[in-house]
Each structure stands twice: as structure tokens, then as C-alpha cells.
Design a protein around this motif. Structure first.
Motif, PDB file in Angstrom:
ATOM      1  N   TRP A   1       0.957  -1.238   0.014  1.00 52.39           N
ATOM      2  CA  TRP A   1      -0.199  -0.072  -0.061  1.00 52.39           C
ATOM      3  C   TRP A   1       0.755   1.153   0.081  1.00 52.39           C
ATOM      4  O   TRP A   1       0.563   2.226  -0.677  1.00 52.39           O
ATOM      5  CB  TRP A   1      -0.794   0.082   1.115  1.00 52.39           C
ATOM      6  CG  TRP A   1      -2.204   0.937   1.145  1.00 52.39           C
ATOM      7  CD1 TRP A   1      -3.426   0.524   0.867  1.00 52.39           C
ATOM      8  CD2 TRP A   1      -2.073   2.307   1.470  1.00 52.39           C
ATOM      9  NE1 TRP A   1      -4.238   1.696   0.931  1.00 52.39           N
ATOM     10  CE2 TRP A   1      -3.355   2.684   1.352  1.00 52.39           C
ATOM     11  CE3 TRP A   1      -1.078   3.225   1.884  1.00 52.39           C
ATOM     12  CZ2 TRP A   1      -3.743   4.228   1.514  1.00 52.39           C
ATOM     13  CZ3 TRP A   1      -1.366   4.470   2.098  1.00 52.39           C
ATOM     14  CH2 TRP A   1      -2.771   4.840   1.952  1.00 52.39           C
ATOM     15  N   LEU A   2       1.983   1.313   0.898  1.00 54.04           N
ATOM     16  CA  LEU A   2       2.918   2.336   0.811  1.00 54.04           C
ATOM     17  C   LEU A   2       3.683   2.535  -0.380  1.00 54.04           C
ATOM     18  O   LEU A   2       4.089   3.522  -0.737  1.00 54.04           O
ATOM     19  CB  LEU A   2       3.635   2.357   2.172  1.00 54.04           C
ATOM     20  CG  LEU A   2       3.145   2.481   3.393  1.00 54.04           C
ATOM     21  CD1 LEU A   2       3.704   1.921   4.487  1.00 54.04           C
ATOM     22  CD2 LEU A   2       2.668   4.097   3.679  1.00 54.04           C
TER      23      LEU A   2
ATOM     24  N   ILE B   1       2.442   1.988  -3.345  1.00 53.02           N
ATOM     25  CA  ILE B   1       1.596   2.686  -4.276  1.00 53.02           C
ATOM     26  C   ILE B   1       1.594   4.168  -3.906  1.00 53.02           C
ATOM     27  O   ILE B   1       1.316   5.126  -4.585  1.00 53.02           O
ATOM     28  CB  ILE B   1       0.146   1.953  -4.116  1.00 53.02           C
ATOM     29  CG1 ILE B   1       0.158   0.503  -4.410  1.00 53.02           C
ATOM     30  CG2 ILE B   1      -1.000   2.706  -5.007  1.00 53.02           C
ATOM     31  CD1 ILE B   1      -0.997  -0.469  -4.523  1.00 53.02           C
ATOM     32  N   ALA B   2       1.468   4.391  -2.451  1.00 57.16           N
ATOM     33  CA  ALA B   2       1.338   5.963  -2.036  1.00 57.16           C
ATOM     34  C   ALA B   2       2.596   6.577  -2.626  1.00 57.16           C
ATOM     35  O   ALA B   2       2.223   7.733  -3.300  1.00 57.16           O
ATOM     36  CB  ALA B   2       1.251   5.862  -0.373  1.00 57.16           C
ATOM     37  N   ALA B   3       3.832   5.878  -2.362  1.00 62.22           N
ATOM     38  CA  ALA B   3       5.100   6.601  -3.065  1.00 62.22           C
ATOM     39  C   ALA B   3       4.801   6.981  -4.570  1.00 62.22           C
ATOM     40  O   ALA B   3       5.343   8.006  -5.057  1.00 62.22           O
ATOM     41  CB  ALA B   3       6.206   5.780  -2.657  1.00 62.22           C
ATOM     42  N   SER B   4       4.393   5.984  -5.153  1.00 60.10           N
ATOM     43  CA  SER B   4       4.257   5.991  -6.688  1.00 60.10           C
ATOM     44  C   SER B   4       3.360   7.202  -6.993  1.00 60.10           C
ATOM     45  O   SER B   4       3.568   7.783  -8.179  1.00 60.10           O
ATOM     46  CB  SER B   4       3.874   4.822  -7.319  1.00 60.10           C
ATOM     47  OG  SER B   4       4.908   3.553  -7.164  1.00 60.10           O
TER      48      SER B   4
ATOM     49  N   ARG C   1       9.013   5.883   6.476  1.00 59.22           N
ATOM     50  CA  ARG C   1      10.331   6.434   6.582  1.00 59.22           C
ATOM     51  C   ARG C   1      11.483   6.206   5.696  1.00 59.22           C
ATOM     52  O   ARG C   1      11.878   6.996   4.870  1.00 59.22           O
ATOM     53  CB  ARG C   1      11.067   6.512   7.949  1.00 59.22           C
ATOM     54  CG  ARG C   1       9.978   7.053   9.245  1.00 59.22           C
ATOM     55  CD  ARG C   1      10.748   7.156  10.516  1.00 59.22           C
ATOM     56  NE  ARG C   1      11.071   5.808  10.980  1.00 59.22           N
ATOM     57  CZ  ARG C   1      10.120   5.042  11.839  1.00 59.22           C
ATOM     58  NH1 ARG C   1       8.899   5.792  11.993  1.00 59.22           N
ATOM     59  NH2 ARG C   1      10.354   3.968  12.322  1.00 59.22           N
ATOM     60  N   ASP C   2      11.581   4.740   5.292  1.00 57.10           N
ATOM     61  CA  ASP C   2      12.544   4.471   4.166  1.00 57.10           C
ATOM     62  C   ASP C   2      12.166   4.942   2.951  1.00 57.10           C
ATOM     63  O   ASP C   2      13.171   5.378   2.046  1.00 57.10           O
ATOM     64  CB  ASP C   2      12.631   3.034   4.428  1.00 57.10           C
ATOM     65  CG  ASP C   2      13.354   2.302   5.605  1.00 57.10           C
ATOM     66  OD1 ASP C   2      13.766   3.077   6.147  1.00 57.10           O
ATOM     67  OD2 ASP C   2      12.961   1.124   5.728  1.00 57.10           O
ATOM     68  N   LEU C   3      10.817   5.004   2.512  1.00 55.72           N
ATOM     69  CA  LEU C   3      10.260   5.546   1.340  1.00 55.72           C
ATOM     70  C   LEU C   3      10.606   7.118   1.157  1.00 55.72           C
ATOM     71  O   LEU C   3      10.421   7.681   0.168  1.00 55.72           O
ATOM     72  CB  LEU C   3       9.037   5.280   1.104  1.00 55.72           C
ATOM     73  CG  LEU C   3       8.567   3.504   0.761  1.00 55.72           C
ATOM     74  CD1 LEU C   3       7.493   3.234   0.791  1.00 55.72           C
ATOM     75  CD2 LEU C   3       9.371   3.296  -0.508  1.00 55.72           C
ATOM     76  N   GLY C   4      10.755   7.877   2.093  1.00 57.43           N
ATOM     77  CA  GLY C   4      10.814   9.371   2.323  1.00 57.43           C
ATOM     78  C   GLY C   4       9.371   9.792   2.339  1.00 57.43           C
ATOM     79  O   GLY C   4       9.269  10.892   1.893  1.00 57.43           O
TER      80      GLY C   4
END
Length: 653
Positions: free
Chosen positions: A485-486, A488-491, A518-521
Motif C-alpha cells: 500500500w505504501l 503505491i502511495a509513494a508512486s 520513513r525508508d520511502l521518504g
């Protein structure tokens, strides 16, 4: 006489074929048994499924792709550990856990594995003790220290927790973080998946089949339910817990709806509801938050009984309804034995017209007691896909039980989705027509916030304003795939920077999800709400709801969102596609097993970020969901299923 001699021969065969494992348990298992007053289940009463070795189980779990990204050694191990605990008892799970820990070097990883495992199976007292004792030997193990502080705080030992917190500051300059230490533990588990010790022997399922056959022949001949237009008398509803889940919500809606009709003297589907309605649960353990929906039942005057509060055979095994079968019952798999011993006499005394068993676990526990007590109508409530789609849940006993039950004229099955009916039919080689589909009934959520919710949102809105809010309401576990899910959010954020995200729910992967954000920023654009009783308020903050489950029945979150006028995006897992009017109230992705975050983000960007287009989806969603998923319609269909003549099973071969 013939039946008794056959039974005697079968018992003799079981005695000859059964081998009792060594009573010697690992020290940890012994301590847990002592703490529980000797009630832990011995390994002779093991898993009813085809468990040949825990090593094989771990290998199977290890081949699963966790959250659509990577194999997660701990998740695989933890799922196996919880399965052993659920089906074979805490003592067996603890024995296995300690055997695994003994394979580690004698450093901080050994108590770390024990503590993580014990927390996962609910033995927080033992976990707290081991963590605090281990810190004497390994004072720089920051992960152990943090967990010990948390467990001590939860237990109210504030002074001890403060002392550990003060001690932590002495090691703040060490280079390794708790996440590093946790990662090392995960790496070891992943590497050792194929080398785990063997699982305990599983019991012979023939005992279960013998009991089913005997129960069918000794039913006491109570009159079946009368034809249509007749009144519905006592109904007993049985589920595992009242935790914050979709099936549990439907259980509550059904119980409250039937009870209210009985109290007000109303009919449902043309049948007067006389009652009483009796909700039964396996456990209401507040520490594990299994009582989430309890106030919804007690507030309308329903008393909820817990199986954990009952004594086996009502404390009198020689005078029970099934006194001549007690020896055979002792050879059943753990859950079946618990159900027969605690529910048979309850059903016999309360004499319900209907026993409605919710989900696979309660069917396994409650069907035999209902048969032995002579309940005239037994309804099997199937809420998600069968073991044919979830091999880790396979159980020889459950498959054989379902086949035998559905061959009986007073037993019927209801599902909440056509897809679930078709998959069970395929698994059992039956005609799907014998399963009655009862769509979920969902009340529109009220958007009234608590002060805490308003403050949380105000702070988030102030630091992260945006024109589009993507949200979800889900349990944060491997099935719901919060890390995917995260992704997809980052994309989506890469496509459109003016977006933000709200995640409502808790679960085993909550900490991992926060760390991954946090890792994805993107952590500053994600609000982790946690568990909330104000789902309606959080839905009112969302522009679209996204669900990326691997397996589903029919997700209530999708229905609630559409009732609130929130368009949805979902995988086609299980019956999820049946909860959406595709391309009119939301989007259904092509696959549940393979999800490309960028593709999902592109579809949302093209169809749902435009306010006018989204408004059209919203208007259609509220009307469609109300027409399809009303509580009144669900209650009508449920009572019709209770009163209808059970269909005759039609096997495909």
C-alpha cells in the motif's frame, strides 16, 4: 449393541495407533504450563491438519511473497508459531519456540527470538520476564530494552520501566540500532527456514469422523423447524472473538438485528422473531483486544458468553450428554475437543432452534456439539476463501467435517459472496447452488469525531495540506499488505506531489509500516491513526479508499467507504470485486497476486484525482451501496436461510 461394538473396535484401533509424545517439555513450556494452572494443552492433542514438520511449514510460508515485495523470514516464522499455538496450545508453541532459540548462538538474539515469539502468541508476562532478565547479560541490546520498557509499562510496572529507560541512555552512542538488531534476527530466521526442528505429531482425524457418524445416528429426534411463516425461536450465534474485524462486525449486526426484532415483537422476512438470541465467543481477551465490539452487544441488552469461562463437560464428565463418548472426544484435535467439551451441554440445555457458526474455526469447534445436542438447524457461516486458496490453513479434519455435515438434511451453509461459494464448492466438489449467498449488511458510519481524532487531524492537516487524500481502513498484517500500500502511495506521490495518506488500523506490521514509510521518504505525508472507533470521521477525511488484500471475503471497509460517498480501489481478492460496481463506484485491479504500484498509481491519477470525475463516482457509490448492502436486506436473507429447508448436496462426480 452392534453400534456399541463397532465403537469399541474403533476405540481399540485408536489406542493401538496413537502414540503419546514424551511428557518432557522444555523449561519455557513448563513455566507457561505452571502459570496457566496446568491448563496448557499437551502435544498429543496437536494440529488436526496435515502437519508433517514445522520445517515444511516454514518452507511453505517462506515461499510466500510478503507484501508483494520480499520474503519476510520473521512473518513466516510468526505465522507458523501462531498456527501451532491456536491449534495445539501454548505449551506446544513454547516448546517449539525454545527449540528454535536453542539453535541460535548464545548472544542477545536468543532471548530476542523468545521475546518476539512469546509476544506474538500472547504470553506477555513470560516475554517481559525473559526480556528484563536478558538485559542483565546483554545490557547493550537496545531492541530488548525497548521491548522490555513497553511490556513493563503495559503491566503497570512504571518504576522498573523508568529504570530501564534511564539505563538505555548509557548506550545511546552505540552504532547498532534496534532495527539493525531486528534485521539480524530476521536474516537468521530466513536462513534457517529449512532447518527448523520437526513439529509434534498430529492426532488421528478418524476420531472426529467416528464422532460425526455417531452423532448423526443418535440425534434425539427433535422436530425440525416448521415451514415458512413459522416463528423463529432461540438462536445461538458462535464466533471466535469480538475483535475489530469485518466478520465480527457482521456477527454483531446480525445478533443486534435479531435481538432488537425479538424485543420489539417484529417479524423479519415474514417470520416472527421470538428469541432469545445468544451470542457465544471463544474468548474476549482484552489484552489482545478481542472485546472491541463487546459494547455494541451489551448496550442493547445482549449477554455475551465466553467459552473460556466454561468448564469442560460442565464439570461433570460422567453426567454429560455425551458421557459414553468422552474417551473418544479426548482424541480429537485441540479445537474440536475444546468445542465438544464446552458447548455440547450448553446447546443441550438452551435448546436453540438454530446454531449459526461463524468462520472455519468455529465450524471446527461448534458443529460436533450442535450435532450431539440435537440442534434442529445448523448453519455454517463461510466468510472467506477455503483452504484450497490458503494452503497454510489446510486441515484434513475440517475438509472431512464439511463434507459430512453438508450431507445432512438439517445442515446448511451461507456465504457472503458468490466467489466464496464457488471456491468452497470447488474444494468440496459440490454444486455451488447448495450455498446461500447473504450479502453483508452495513450501517452507514457516522462522521462524528472525538476530540482526540479532531486534534490528530488538525495537526496533520496543518503540516501537510493537500488537494487529494488517499486512505484505508485495514488490519495491518501480511494479508492486507500495508507495505505494498505504501509503495503505491509513494508512486502516486511521484506522479502528483499534492497528495497525502491516512491509514486507520493496527496489526502485526504497524511498526514495520511506519519504518517503511520513513525508508520511502514519505513519512511526513502519512498519518497512522491506529485503531479507531470513529471510522466514519476518518472516511469523511478521505477522497478515495485503497485496499490491496491478498485474500478476502467481502471487505466491510469497501462497503462503508462507498456508503460514505468515498470511491474505492481494490484488488479482486475473494469477494472484494462483488463489493464494487466496477468503473462506476470504484476501480477493481486486474490481479490480487501481482500488483504493480506504478500501474495502480497511474489508474488513480487518470480516473480519481480529477474532482469532477471523482464526484460522479461518489454520488453513484452512496446510492449503489445502500441498495445492495443494507442491514435490513441482510437480516431478511439470514432468517430465510435459517427457516428454509436445507438443500440436498449435489456432488459433481
Amino acid at each position: 449393541m452392534e453400534r456399541r461394538s463397532v465403537r469399541g473396535e474403533l476405540l481399540a484401533r485408536l489406542r493401538r495407533s496413537s502414540s503419546r509424545p514424551d511428557d518432557g517439555a522444555h523449561p519455557l513450556a513448563s513455566r507457561l504450563r505452571d502459570e496457566s494452572g496446568g491448563s496448557a494443552t499437551p502435544s498429543a492433542s496437536g494440529d488436526e491438519g496435515d502437519l508433517t514438520s514445522v520445517g515444511g511449514e516454514l518452507a511453505a510460508f517462506g515461499r510466500h511473497v510478503i507484501d508483494g515485495r520480499t520474503d519476510d523470514g520473521w512473518t513466516a516464522f510468526a505465522e507458523t508459531l501462531r498456527r501451532i499455538e491456536n491449534r495445539q496450545g501454548g505449551e506446544v508453541a513454547a516448546t517449539f519456540l525454545e527449540a528454535c532459540a536453542a539453535r541460535l548462538p548464545d548472544d542477545a538474539r536468543r532471548p530476542a527470538l523468545l521475546v518476539r515469539g512469546l509476544v506474538d502468541i500472547g504470553h506477555t508476562d513470560a516475554a517481559r520476564r525473559i526480556a528484563t532478565q536478558a538485559l542483565v547479560r546483554f545490557p547493550t541490546a537496545r531492541w530488548l530494552r525497548i521491548v522490555a520498557i513497553r511490556l513493563l509499562t503495559q503491566a503497570g510496572q512504571i518504576n522498573t520501566a523508568q529504570a530501564l529507560l534511564d539505563g538505555r541512555r548509557a548506550y545511546d552512542d552505540e552504532e547498532e540500532t534496534p532495527a539493525d538488531e531486528s534485521a539480524r534476527l530476521d536474516a537468521w530466521i530466513s536462513g534457517a527456514i529449512l532447518e527448523a526442528p520437526p513439529a509434534p505429531e498430529a492426532p488421528d482425524v478418524s476420531a472426529a469422523m467416528v464422532l460425526v457418524a455417531l452423532a448423526a445416528t443418535r440425534r434425539p429426534g427433535r422436530m425440525p423447524l416448521a415451514p415458512a411463516r413459522h416463528a423463529l425461536g432461540p438462536v445461538t450465534l458462535v464466533t471466535g472473538t469480538l475483535g475489530a474485524g469485518g466478520a465480527e462486525r457482521q456477527f454483531v449486526n446480525t445478533a443486534v438485528g435479531l435481538h432488537t426484532a425479538a424485543e420489539e415483537g417484529r417479524s423479519i422476512a415474514g417470520h416472527p422473531i421470538l428469541g432469545p438470541i445468544r451470542p457465544f465467543v471463544r474468548t474476549l481477551d482484552a489484552d489482545r483486544r478481542y472485546d472491541f465490539f463487546l459494547p455494541a452487544l451489551t448496550s442493547v441488552g445482549l449477554e455475551v458468553a465466553s467459552m473460556r469461562d466454561l468448564r469442560d463437560w460442565s464439570g461433570a464428565p460422567h453426567h454429560t450428554t455425551a458421557a459414553d463418548l468422552v474417551e473418544l472426544v479426548e482424541r480429537l484435535p485441540k479445537r474440536m475437543r475444546e468445542g465438544v467439551a464446552r458447548l455440547t451441554d450448553q446447546f443441550r440445555v438452551t435448546m436453540p432452534d438454530v446454531v449459526h457458526l461463524w468462520q472455519d474455526g468455529m465450524i471446527l469447534m461448534g458443529a460436533l456439539p450442535a450435532l450431539l445436542a440435537g440442534v434442529p438447524r445448523i448453519v455454517l457461516g463461510l466468510r472467506t476463501v477455503p483452504p484450497i486458496d490458503r494452503p497454510e490453513r489446510h486441515s484434513d479434519a475440517y475438509e472431512l467435517l464439511c463434507r459430512n455435515l453438508l450431507a445432512m438434511p438439517h445442515v446448511s451453509a451461507v456465504t457472503n459472496a458468490r466467489y466464496v461459494a464457488e471456491r468452497y464448492a470447488s474444494w468440496l466438489d459440490l454444486d455451488p447452488g447448495i450455498f446461500t449467498v447473504v450479502a453483508n449488511g452495513v450501517q452507514p458510519s457516522t462522521p462524528h469525531p472525538t476530540t482526540e481524532s479532531e486534534l490528530m487531524w488538525a495537526r496533520f492537516d496543518a503540516r501537510c495540506p493537500a488537494r487529494f487524500t488517499l486512505g484505508c481502513v485495514m488490519r495491518l498484517d501480511a494479508n492486507k499488505r500495508p507495505l505494498l500500500w505504501l509503495d503505491i502511495a509513494a508512486s502516486l506521490l511521484a506522479r502528483e506531489p499534492d497528495v497525502r495518506f491516512v491509514i486507520v488500523g493496527e496489526g502485526a506490521l504497524a511498526e514495520a509500516a511506519a519504518e517503511y514509510a520513513r525508508d520511502l521518504g514519505i513519512a511526513d505525508r502519512v498519518l497512522f491513526v491506529g485503531r479507531s472507533e470513529n471510522v466514519g470521521y476518518w472516511l469523511s477525511r478521505m477522497d478515495t479508499l485503497l485496499l490491496v488484500s491478498r485474500h478476502e471475503g467481502v471487505p466491510n471497509a469497501l462497503i462503508e467507504a462507498q456508503l460514505a460517498g468515498v470511491p474505492v480501489v481494490t484488488t479482486p481478492a475473494g469477494g472484494a470485486a462483488e463489493a464494487v460496481d466496477a468503473d462506476r463506484t470504484g476501480l477493481v485491479l486486474a490481479s490480487a497476486s501481482t500488483v504493480d504500484p506504478r500501474d495502480v498509481a497511474d489508474r488513480m491519477f487518470a480516473q480519481l484525482l480529477d474532482p469532477d470525475r471523482r464526484r460522479e463516482f461518489s454520488t453513484r457509490a452512496a446510492v449503489w451501496a445502500q441498495n445492495r448492502f443494507s442491514v435490513a436486506s441482510m437480516l431478511d436473507a439470514t432468517v430465510e436461510a435459517y427457516m428454509a429447508r436445507a438443500p440436498i448436496p449435489r456432488y459433481r462426480r
